[in-house]
Design a protein around this motif. Sequence first.
Motif, PDB file in Angstrom:
ATOM      1  N   ALA A 106       0.851  -1.189   0.000  1.00  0.00           N
ATOM      2  CA  ALA A 106       0.000   0.000   0.000  1.00  0.00           C
ATOM      3  C   ALA A 106       0.884   1.235   0.000  1.00  0.00           C
ATOM      4  N   ARG A 107       0.478   2.223  -0.770  1.00  0.00           N
ATOM      5  CA  ARG A 107       1.243   3.471  -0.857  1.00  0.00           C
ATOM      6  C   ARG A 107       1.178   4.208   0.466  1.00  0.00           C
ATOM      7  N   GLU A 108       2.332   4.663   0.935  1.00  0.00           N
ATOM      8  CA  GLU A 108       2.425   5.485   2.135  1.00  0.00           C
ATOM      9  C   GLU A 108       3.289   6.700   1.825  1.00  0.00           C
ATOM     10  N   LYS A 109       3.371   7.585   2.777  1.00  0.00           N
ATOM     11  CA  LYS A 109       4.251   8.729   2.610  1.00  0.00           C
ATOM     12  C   LYS A 109       5.696   8.233   2.497  1.00  0.00           C
ATOM     13  N   ASP A 110       6.387   8.701   1.475  1.00  0.00           N
ATOM     14  CA  ASP A 110       7.788   8.342   1.243  1.00  0.00           C
ATOM     15  C   ASP A 110       7.993   6.849   0.986  1.00  0.00           C
ATOM     16  N   GLY A 111       7.005   6.195   0.379  1.00  0.00           N
ATOM     17  CA  GLY A 111       7.225   4.799   0.035  1.00  0.00           C
ATOM     18  C   GLY A 111       6.002   3.924   0.148  1.00  0.00           C
ATOM     19  N   PHE A 112       6.225   2.699   0.607  1.00  0.00           N
ATOM     20  CA  PHE A 112       5.169   1.686   0.628  1.00  0.00           C
ATOM     21  C   PHE A 112       5.209   0.887   1.922  1.00  0.00           C
ATOM     22  N   ALA A 113       4.024   0.447   2.342  1.00  0.00           N
ATOM     23  CA  ALA A 113       3.926  -0.559   3.403  1.00  0.00           C
ATOM     24  C   ALA A 113       3.806  -1.901   2.701  1.00  0.00           C
ATOM     25  N   VAL A 114       4.812  -2.743   2.873  1.00  0.00           N
ATOM     26  CA  VAL A 114       4.847  -4.054   2.221  1.00  0.00           C
ATOM     27  C   VAL A 114       4.426  -5.095   3.249  1.00  0.00           C
ATOM     28  N   ARG A 281      -2.536  -7.792 -11.070  1.00  0.00           N
ATOM     29  CA  ARG A 281      -3.889  -7.239 -11.069  1.00  0.00           C
ATOM     30  C   ARG A 281      -4.294  -6.830  -9.653  1.00  0.00           C
ATOM     31  N   LYS A 282      -3.987  -7.681  -8.682  1.00  0.00           N
ATOM     32  CA  LYS A 282      -4.322  -7.378  -7.291  1.00  0.00           C
ATOM     33  C   LYS A 282      -3.626  -6.110  -6.814  1.00  0.00           C
ATOM     34  N   LEU A 283      -2.414  -5.877  -7.319  1.00  0.00           N
ATOM     35  CA  LEU A 283      -1.649  -4.694  -6.924  1.00  0.00           C
ATOM     36  C   LEU A 283      -2.063  -3.444  -7.692  1.00  0.00           C
ATOM     37  N   GLY A 284      -2.961  -3.619  -8.648  1.00  0.00           N
ATOM     38  CA  GLY A 284      -3.432  -2.471  -9.419  1.00  0.00           C
ATOM     39  C   GLY A 284      -2.441  -1.986 -10.462  1.00  0.00           C
ATOM     40  N   LEU A 285      -1.552  -2.872 -10.920  1.00  0.00           N
ATOM     41  CA  LEU A 285      -0.553  -2.500 -11.924  1.00  0.00           C
ATOM     42  C   LEU A 285      -1.152  -2.634 -13.317  1.00  0.00           C
ATOM     43  N   GLN A 286      -0.835  -1.701 -14.171  1.00  0.00           N
ATOM     44  CA  GLN A 286      -1.436  -1.688 -15.499  1.00  0.00           C
ATOM     45  C   GLN A 286      -0.869  -2.797 -16.375  1.00  0.00           C
ATOM     46  N   MET A 287      -1.773  -3.494 -17.057  1.00  0.00           N
ATOM     47  CA  MET A 287      -1.396  -4.527 -18.010  1.00  0.00           C
ATOM     48  C   MET A 287      -2.169  -4.309 -19.303  1.00  0.00           C
ATOM     49  N   ILE A 288      -1.671  -4.929 -20.354  1.00  0.00           N
ATOM     50  CA  ILE A 288      -2.327  -4.847 -21.658  1.00  0.00           C
ATOM     51  C   ILE A 288      -2.642  -6.257 -22.118  1.00  0.00           C
TER      52      ILE A 288
END
Length: 367
Positions: A106-114, A281-288
Amino acid sequence: MNTVDIAIIGAGPGGLACAAQAIRHGLSCLVAEKGRRILQGIRDTYPKGKGVYPTTPKGTEDEFAIPQMRPQGEKEDLEEFLARIEAFVDETGIPIRLGDEFKGLAREKDGFAVTLDSGAVHARYVVLAFGSNIPVELGVYGEAKTVARNLENPEDFLGAPTLVLGGGSTAADIVAVLSRFKRANNDPTPVYWGHRRTTMRVQKDVARDMGEEILLGGNIKILHNAVPKLGEVDEDGIERLVVQTQKMHLDGGVYILQSLSFPMKNVIACIGSQGPAPVFRKLGLQMITCTEGICKIGKEGSELILLNQSLETSQKGVFAIGGAISPVYMGVFEAGAISENRHPNIIFTAVRDGVAVADEIAARCKG
Protein backbone atom coordinates in the motif's frame (compact mmCIF):
# COMPACT_ATOMS: atom_id res chain seq x y z
CA MET A 1 7.88 -0.95 11.53
CA ASN A 2 11.19 -1.91 9.94
CA THR A 3 12.27 0.56 7.22
CA VAL A 4 14.50 -0.20 4.21
CA ASP A 5 15.36 1.51 0.96
CA ILE A 6 14.29 -1.49 -1.15
CA ALA A 7 11.97 -4.40 -0.43
CA ILE A 8 12.71 -7.21 -2.89
CA ILE A 9 10.12 -9.94 -3.37
CA GLY A 10 11.79 -13.18 -4.40
CA ALA A 11 15.24 -14.68 -3.82
CA GLY A 12 15.86 -15.89 -7.35
CA PRO A 13 18.75 -14.69 -9.55
CA GLY A 14 17.12 -11.31 -10.19
CA GLY A 15 16.21 -10.60 -6.60
CA LEU A 16 19.63 -11.64 -5.28
CA ALA A 17 21.42 -9.57 -7.95
CA CYS A 18 19.30 -6.54 -7.10
CA ALA A 19 20.08 -6.93 -3.39
CA ALA A 20 23.82 -7.41 -3.97
CA GLN A 21 24.00 -4.32 -6.18
CA ALA A 22 21.92 -2.28 -3.72
CA ILE A 23 24.36 -3.17 -0.91
CA ARG A 24 27.27 -2.08 -3.11
CA HIS A 25 25.54 1.30 -3.45
CA GLY A 26 25.17 1.54 0.33
CA LEU A 27 21.40 1.05 0.28
CA SER A 28 19.47 -0.97 2.83
CA CYS A 29 17.32 -3.81 1.54
CA LEU A 30 15.31 -6.84 2.55
CA VAL A 31 14.62 -9.91 0.41
CA ALA A 32 11.41 -11.83 1.16
CA GLU A 33 11.26 -15.39 -0.22
CA LYS A 34 8.24 -17.64 0.23
CA GLY A 35 10.33 -20.79 -0.36
CA ARG A 36 12.42 -22.62 2.20
CA ARG A 37 15.71 -21.71 0.51
CA ILE A 38 17.10 -19.16 -1.92
CA LEU A 39 16.75 -19.95 -5.64
CA GLN A 40 13.70 -22.04 -4.78
CA GLY A 41 12.32 -21.71 -8.31
CA ILE A 42 15.48 -23.23 -9.79
CA ARG A 43 15.49 -25.98 -7.17
CA ASP A 44 11.87 -26.83 -8.03
CA THR A 45 12.25 -26.86 -11.82
CA TYR A 46 15.77 -28.23 -12.43
CA PRO A 47 16.04 -32.02 -12.09
CA LYS A 48 18.86 -33.50 -10.03
CA GLY A 49 21.94 -34.00 -12.15
CA LYS A 50 21.05 -31.15 -14.47
CA GLY A 51 23.80 -28.78 -15.57
CA VAL A 52 23.26 -25.01 -15.31
CA TYR A 53 24.35 -23.16 -18.43
CA PRO A 54 25.56 -19.52 -18.72
CA THR A 55 23.10 -18.95 -21.57
CA THR A 56 22.94 -15.43 -22.97
CA PRO A 57 20.32 -13.84 -25.26
CA LYS A 58 20.95 -14.35 -28.95
CA GLY A 59 23.25 -11.68 -30.35
CA THR A 60 24.46 -10.27 -27.04
CA GLU A 61 28.17 -9.95 -26.27
CA ASP A 62 27.68 -8.57 -22.76
CA GLU A 63 29.19 -10.30 -19.75
CA PHE A 64 27.19 -11.28 -16.66
CA ALA A 65 26.36 -8.10 -14.72
CA ILE A 66 27.59 -9.85 -11.55
CA PRO A 67 30.37 -12.31 -12.50
CA GLN A 68 29.94 -14.36 -9.30
CA MET A 69 26.41 -15.30 -10.42
CA ARG A 70 27.51 -16.71 -13.76
CA PRO A 71 27.37 -20.52 -14.02
CA GLN A 72 30.98 -21.68 -14.30
CA GLY A 73 32.49 -23.13 -17.47
CA GLU A 74 30.29 -24.36 -20.30
CA LYS A 75 27.90 -25.75 -17.70
CA GLU A 76 27.99 -26.13 -13.93
CA ASP A 77 26.57 -28.94 -11.85
CA LEU A 78 23.29 -27.79 -10.27
CA GLU A 79 24.31 -28.59 -6.70
CA GLU A 80 27.66 -26.82 -7.14
CA PHE A 81 25.95 -23.75 -8.59
CA LEU A 82 23.46 -23.57 -5.72
CA ALA A 83 26.18 -23.97 -3.08
CA ARG A 84 28.32 -21.29 -4.71
CA ILE A 85 25.46 -18.78 -4.87
CA GLU A 86 24.59 -19.50 -1.24
CA ALA A 87 28.20 -18.70 -0.30
CA PHE A 88 28.03 -15.49 -2.36
CA VAL A 89 24.86 -14.44 -0.54
CA ASP A 90 26.51 -15.05 2.83
CA GLU A 91 29.67 -13.16 1.86
CA THR A 92 27.66 -10.21 0.50
CA GLY A 93 25.51 -10.05 3.62
CA ILE A 94 22.16 -10.05 1.84
CA PRO A 95 19.34 -9.99 4.43
CA ILE A 96 16.76 -12.63 3.50
CA ARG A 97 13.57 -13.79 5.17
CA LEU A 98 12.86 -17.36 4.04
CA GLY A 99 9.37 -18.81 4.21
CA ASP A 100 7.95 -15.28 4.26
CA GLU A 101 5.25 -14.87 1.61
CA PHE A 102 4.39 -11.53 0.03
CA LYS A 103 0.77 -10.50 0.69
CA GLY A 104 0.48 -7.01 -0.80
CA LEU A 105 1.55 -3.40 -0.61
CA ALA A 106 0.00 0.00 0.00
CA ARG A 107 1.24 3.47 -0.86
CA GLU A 108 2.43 5.48 2.14
CA LYS A 109 4.25 8.73 2.61
CA ASP A 110 7.79 8.34 1.24
CA GLY A 111 7.23 4.80 0.03
CA PHE A 112 5.17 1.69 0.63
CA ALA A 113 3.93 -0.56 3.40
CA VAL A 114 4.85 -4.05 2.22
CA THR A 115 2.82 -6.79 3.89
CA LEU A 116 4.51 -10.14 4.48
CA ASP A 117 3.53 -13.21 6.47
CA SER A 118 5.87 -12.00 9.21
CA GLY A 119 4.40 -8.50 9.30
CA ALA A 120 4.74 -5.15 7.55
CA VAL A 121 7.90 -3.48 6.26
CA HIS A 122 8.22 0.12 5.11
CA ALA A 123 10.20 0.50 1.87
CA ARG A 124 11.01 3.48 -0.30
CA TYR A 125 10.99 1.21 -3.35
CA VAL A 126 9.67 -2.26 -4.16
CA VAL A 127 11.13 -4.75 -6.64
CA LEU A 128 8.93 -7.65 -7.74
CA ALA A 129 11.26 -10.53 -8.54
CA PHE A 130 9.05 -13.51 -7.79
CA GLY A 131 9.41 -15.22 -11.15
CA SER A 132 6.74 -17.11 -13.01
CA ASN A 133 6.07 -20.35 -11.19
CA ILE A 134 2.31 -20.91 -10.96
CA PRO A 135 1.72 -24.37 -12.54
CA VAL A 136 -0.75 -24.67 -15.41
CA GLU A 137 -3.52 -27.17 -14.67
CA LEU A 138 -3.37 -30.55 -16.42
CA GLY A 139 -6.88 -30.02 -17.80
CA VAL A 140 -8.25 -33.58 -17.85
CA TYR A 141 -11.64 -35.08 -17.03
CA GLY A 142 -12.07 -37.37 -14.05
CA GLU A 143 -11.06 -37.33 -10.43
CA ALA A 144 -7.49 -38.65 -10.69
CA LYS A 145 -5.28 -35.65 -11.44
CA THR A 146 -2.29 -35.87 -9.08
CA VAL A 147 0.98 -35.98 -11.03
CA ALA A 148 4.54 -34.90 -10.28
CA ARG A 149 5.65 -31.47 -11.48
CA ASN A 150 9.41 -32.06 -11.34
CA LEU A 151 12.01 -34.79 -10.95
CA GLU A 152 12.84 -34.88 -7.24
CA ASN A 153 14.18 -38.45 -7.09
CA PRO A 154 15.02 -40.38 -10.31
CA GLU A 155 15.03 -43.64 -8.34
CA ASP A 156 11.23 -43.39 -8.03
CA PHE A 157 10.94 -44.02 -11.77
CA LEU A 158 13.27 -47.02 -12.12
CA GLY A 159 11.74 -50.19 -13.51
CA ALA A 160 8.68 -48.56 -15.06
CA PRO A 161 7.94 -46.72 -18.33
CA THR A 162 7.67 -43.01 -17.53
CA LEU A 163 5.77 -40.26 -19.30
CA VAL A 164 7.07 -36.68 -19.30
CA LEU A 165 4.55 -34.15 -20.64
CA GLY A 166 5.57 -30.78 -22.06
CA GLY A 167 7.26 -29.38 -25.13
CA GLY A 168 9.72 -26.98 -23.50
CA SER A 169 13.19 -27.00 -22.02
CA THR A 170 12.11 -28.14 -18.54
CA ALA A 171 10.47 -31.27 -19.94
CA ALA A 172 13.45 -31.95 -22.22
CA ASP A 173 15.82 -31.59 -19.26
CA ILE A 174 13.89 -34.16 -17.25
CA VAL A 175 13.66 -36.59 -20.18
CA ALA A 176 17.43 -36.47 -20.74
CA VAL A 177 18.35 -36.69 -17.05
CA LEU A 178 15.90 -39.55 -16.35
CA SER A 179 16.99 -41.49 -19.44
CA ARG A 180 20.63 -41.09 -18.41
CA PHE A 181 19.82 -42.31 -14.90
CA LYS A 182 17.91 -45.35 -16.21
CA ARG A 183 20.75 -46.19 -18.61
CA ALA A 184 23.36 -45.95 -15.81
CA ASN A 185 21.26 -48.37 -13.75
CA ASN A 186 20.73 -50.85 -16.63
CA ASP A 187 17.00 -50.11 -16.67
CA PRO A 188 15.60 -50.87 -20.17
CA THR A 189 12.21 -49.21 -19.57
CA PRO A 190 11.59 -46.20 -21.84
CA VAL A 191 11.02 -42.54 -21.13
CA TYR A 192 8.12 -41.23 -23.20
CA TRP A 193 8.21 -37.54 -24.10
CA GLY A 194 4.75 -36.29 -25.00
CA HIS A 195 3.55 -32.94 -26.29
CA ARG A 196 0.26 -31.83 -27.80
CA ARG A 197 2.00 -30.23 -30.78
CA THR A 198 4.41 -31.64 -33.37
CA THR A 199 7.29 -29.27 -32.58
CA MET A 200 9.24 -29.13 -29.34
CA ARG A 201 10.70 -25.74 -28.40
CA VAL A 202 13.83 -26.06 -26.31
CA GLN A 203 16.95 -24.02 -25.69
CA LYS A 204 20.04 -24.90 -27.70
CA ASP A 205 22.04 -26.26 -24.77
CA VAL A 206 19.12 -28.43 -23.68
CA ALA A 207 18.73 -29.80 -27.21
CA ARG A 208 22.44 -30.63 -27.17
CA ASP A 209 22.05 -32.66 -23.97
CA MET A 210 19.02 -34.47 -25.44
CA GLY A 211 20.84 -35.31 -28.67
CA GLU A 212 23.84 -36.61 -26.75
CA GLU A 213 21.65 -38.87 -24.61
CA ILE A 214 19.89 -40.32 -27.67
CA LEU A 215 23.22 -41.00 -29.40
CA LEU A 216 24.50 -42.77 -26.27
CA GLY A 217 21.59 -45.19 -26.41
CA GLY A 218 18.95 -43.51 -24.25
CA ASN A 219 15.56 -45.24 -24.56
CA ILE A 220 13.51 -42.13 -25.39
CA LYS A 221 10.22 -42.36 -27.29
CA ILE A 222 8.71 -39.13 -28.60
CA LEU A 223 4.93 -38.79 -28.74
CA HIS A 224 3.76 -35.95 -30.97
CA ASN A 225 0.15 -34.74 -30.70
CA ALA A 226 -0.12 -36.34 -27.26
CA VAL A 227 -3.12 -34.87 -25.43
CA PRO A 228 -3.97 -35.76 -21.79
CA LYS A 229 -7.66 -36.67 -21.80
CA LEU A 230 -8.76 -38.58 -18.74
CA GLY A 231 -7.73 -39.23 -15.17
CA GLU A 232 -9.26 -42.51 -14.02
CA VAL A 233 -9.00 -45.20 -11.37
CA ASP A 234 -8.69 -48.71 -12.82
CA GLU A 235 -10.11 -51.95 -11.45
CA ASP A 236 -7.04 -52.41 -9.27
CA GLY A 237 -7.50 -49.00 -7.67
CA ILE A 238 -4.53 -47.47 -9.50
CA GLU A 239 -4.85 -43.85 -10.61
CA ARG A 240 -4.04 -43.60 -14.31
CA LEU A 241 -3.67 -40.88 -16.94
CA VAL A 242 -5.04 -41.60 -20.41
CA VAL A 243 -3.19 -39.76 -23.16
CA GLN A 244 -4.57 -39.59 -26.69
CA THR A 245 -1.78 -40.09 -29.23
CA GLN A 246 -3.67 -40.41 -32.52
CA LYS A 247 -7.06 -39.47 -33.97
CA MET A 248 -8.23 -40.94 -37.28
CA HIS A 249 -11.33 -39.56 -39.00
CA LEU A 250 -13.85 -42.00 -40.52
CA ASP A 251 -17.05 -41.31 -42.42
CA GLY A 252 -20.13 -40.04 -40.64
CA GLY A 253 -18.31 -38.16 -37.90
CA VAL A 254 -16.74 -41.32 -36.48
CA TYR A 255 -13.20 -41.32 -35.06
CA ILE A 256 -10.71 -44.01 -34.22
CA LEU A 257 -8.76 -42.90 -31.17
CA GLN A 258 -5.42 -44.35 -30.12
CA SER A 259 -4.36 -43.78 -26.52
CA LEU A 260 -1.80 -44.81 -23.94
CA SER A 261 -2.56 -45.22 -20.24
CA PHE A 262 0.11 -44.56 -17.61
CA PRO A 263 -0.05 -44.91 -13.83
CA MET A 264 -0.20 -41.38 -12.45
CA LYS A 265 2.82 -42.08 -10.26
CA ASN A 266 4.88 -42.54 -13.44
CA VAL A 267 3.86 -39.22 -15.02
CA ILE A 268 5.71 -35.91 -14.75
CA ALA A 269 3.82 -32.90 -16.11
CA CYS A 270 6.03 -30.01 -17.21
CA ILE A 271 3.26 -28.16 -19.00
CA GLY A 272 4.44 -24.73 -18.06
CA SER A 273 3.55 -22.05 -15.59
CA GLN A 274 1.34 -19.06 -15.90
CA GLY A 275 2.62 -15.59 -15.34
CA PRO A 276 1.90 -13.58 -12.21
CA ALA A 277 -0.91 -11.59 -13.86
CA PRO A 278 -3.28 -12.25 -10.91
CA VAL A 279 -0.71 -10.70 -8.53
CA PHE A 280 -0.14 -7.70 -10.80
CA ARG A 281 -3.89 -7.24 -11.07
CA LYS A 282 -4.32 -7.38 -7.29
CA LEU A 283 -1.65 -4.69 -6.92
CA GLY A 284 -3.43 -2.47 -9.42
CA LEU A 285 -0.55 -2.50 -11.92
CA GLN A 286 -1.44 -1.69 -15.50
CA MET A 287 -1.40 -4.53 -18.01
CA ILE A 288 -2.33 -4.85 -21.66
CA THR A 289 -4.31 -7.78 -23.00
CA CYS A 290 -2.89 -9.27 -26.19
CA THR A 291 -5.26 -9.19 -29.14
CA GLU A 292 -4.78 -9.72 -32.84
CA GLY A 293 -2.95 -6.74 -34.30
CA ILE A 294 -1.41 -5.70 -30.97
CA CYS A 295 0.81 -8.64 -30.08
CA LYS A 296 3.15 -10.57 -32.33
CA ILE A 297 5.09 -12.36 -29.57
CA GLY A 298 2.65 -12.72 -26.69
CA LYS A 299 -0.19 -15.22 -26.92
CA GLU A 300 -3.62 -13.85 -27.72
CA GLY A 301 -5.58 -13.30 -24.53
CA SER A 302 -2.50 -13.12 -22.29
CA GLU A 303 -1.98 -10.08 -20.09
CA LEU A 304 1.39 -8.33 -20.33
CA ILE A 305 2.73 -6.02 -17.64
CA LEU A 306 3.39 -2.44 -18.77
CA LEU A 307 6.90 -1.16 -17.91
CA ASN A 308 8.98 1.87 -18.76
CA GLN A 309 12.61 1.74 -19.87
CA SER A 310 13.72 1.41 -16.22
CA LEU A 311 11.45 -1.65 -15.70
CA GLU A 312 9.20 0.47 -13.51
CA THR A 313 5.51 -0.41 -13.43
CA SER A 314 2.56 1.97 -13.68
CA GLN A 315 2.89 2.36 -9.87
CA LYS A 316 5.81 4.74 -9.49
CA GLY A 317 8.45 3.22 -7.24
CA VAL A 318 7.46 -0.39 -7.98
CA PHE A 319 9.68 -2.34 -10.40
CA ALA A 320 9.31 -5.80 -11.94
CA ILE A 321 12.22 -7.96 -13.12
CA GLY A 322 13.34 -11.42 -14.20
CA GLY A 323 10.90 -14.27 -14.72
CA ALA A 324 8.02 -12.11 -13.49
CA ILE A 325 8.09 -10.25 -16.82
CA SER A 326 9.18 -13.12 -19.10
CA PRO A 327 8.91 -14.12 -21.88
CA VAL A 328 7.54 -10.76 -23.04
CA TYR A 329 6.32 -7.47 -21.56
CA MET A 330 4.92 -4.21 -22.91
CA GLY A 331 7.47 -1.40 -22.95
CA VAL A 332 6.70 2.32 -22.92
CA PHE A 333 9.25 4.56 -24.64
CA GLU A 334 9.88 8.24 -23.98
CA ALA A 335 7.81 9.27 -26.99
CA GLY A 336 4.86 7.38 -25.53
CA ALA A 337 4.97 4.53 -28.02
CA ILE A 338 4.14 1.06 -26.64
CA SER A 339 5.59 -2.13 -28.04
CA GLU A 340 6.29 -5.73 -27.05
CA ASN A 341 9.70 -6.49 -25.61
CA ARG A 342 11.02 -10.03 -25.78
CA HIS A 343 12.52 -10.99 -22.40
CA PRO A 344 14.22 -14.42 -22.17
CA ASN A 345 13.60 -16.21 -18.90
CA ILE A 346 17.26 -17.06 -18.21
CA ILE A 347 19.68 -16.34 -15.36
CA PHE A 348 21.66 -13.81 -17.41
CA THR A 349 18.60 -11.63 -18.04
CA ALA A 350 17.37 -11.78 -14.44
CA VAL A 351 20.79 -10.75 -13.09
CA ARG A 352 21.01 -7.91 -15.61
CA ASP A 353 17.54 -6.70 -14.63
CA GLY A 354 18.37 -6.76 -10.92
CA VAL A 355 21.57 -4.76 -11.33
CA ALA A 356 19.94 -2.21 -13.65
CA VAL A 357 17.04 -1.59 -11.27
CA ALA A 358 19.34 -1.28 -8.24
CA ASP A 359 21.44 1.26 -10.18
CA GLU A 360 18.31 3.22 -11.08
CA ILE A 361 17.06 3.28 -7.48
CA ALA A 362 20.50 4.30 -6.19
CA ALA A 363 20.59 7.21 -8.63
CA ARG A 364 17.16 8.38 -7.42
CA CYS A 365 18.10 8.03 -3.75
CA LYS A 366 21.26 10.06 -4.25
CA GLY A 367 19.54 12.58 -6.49
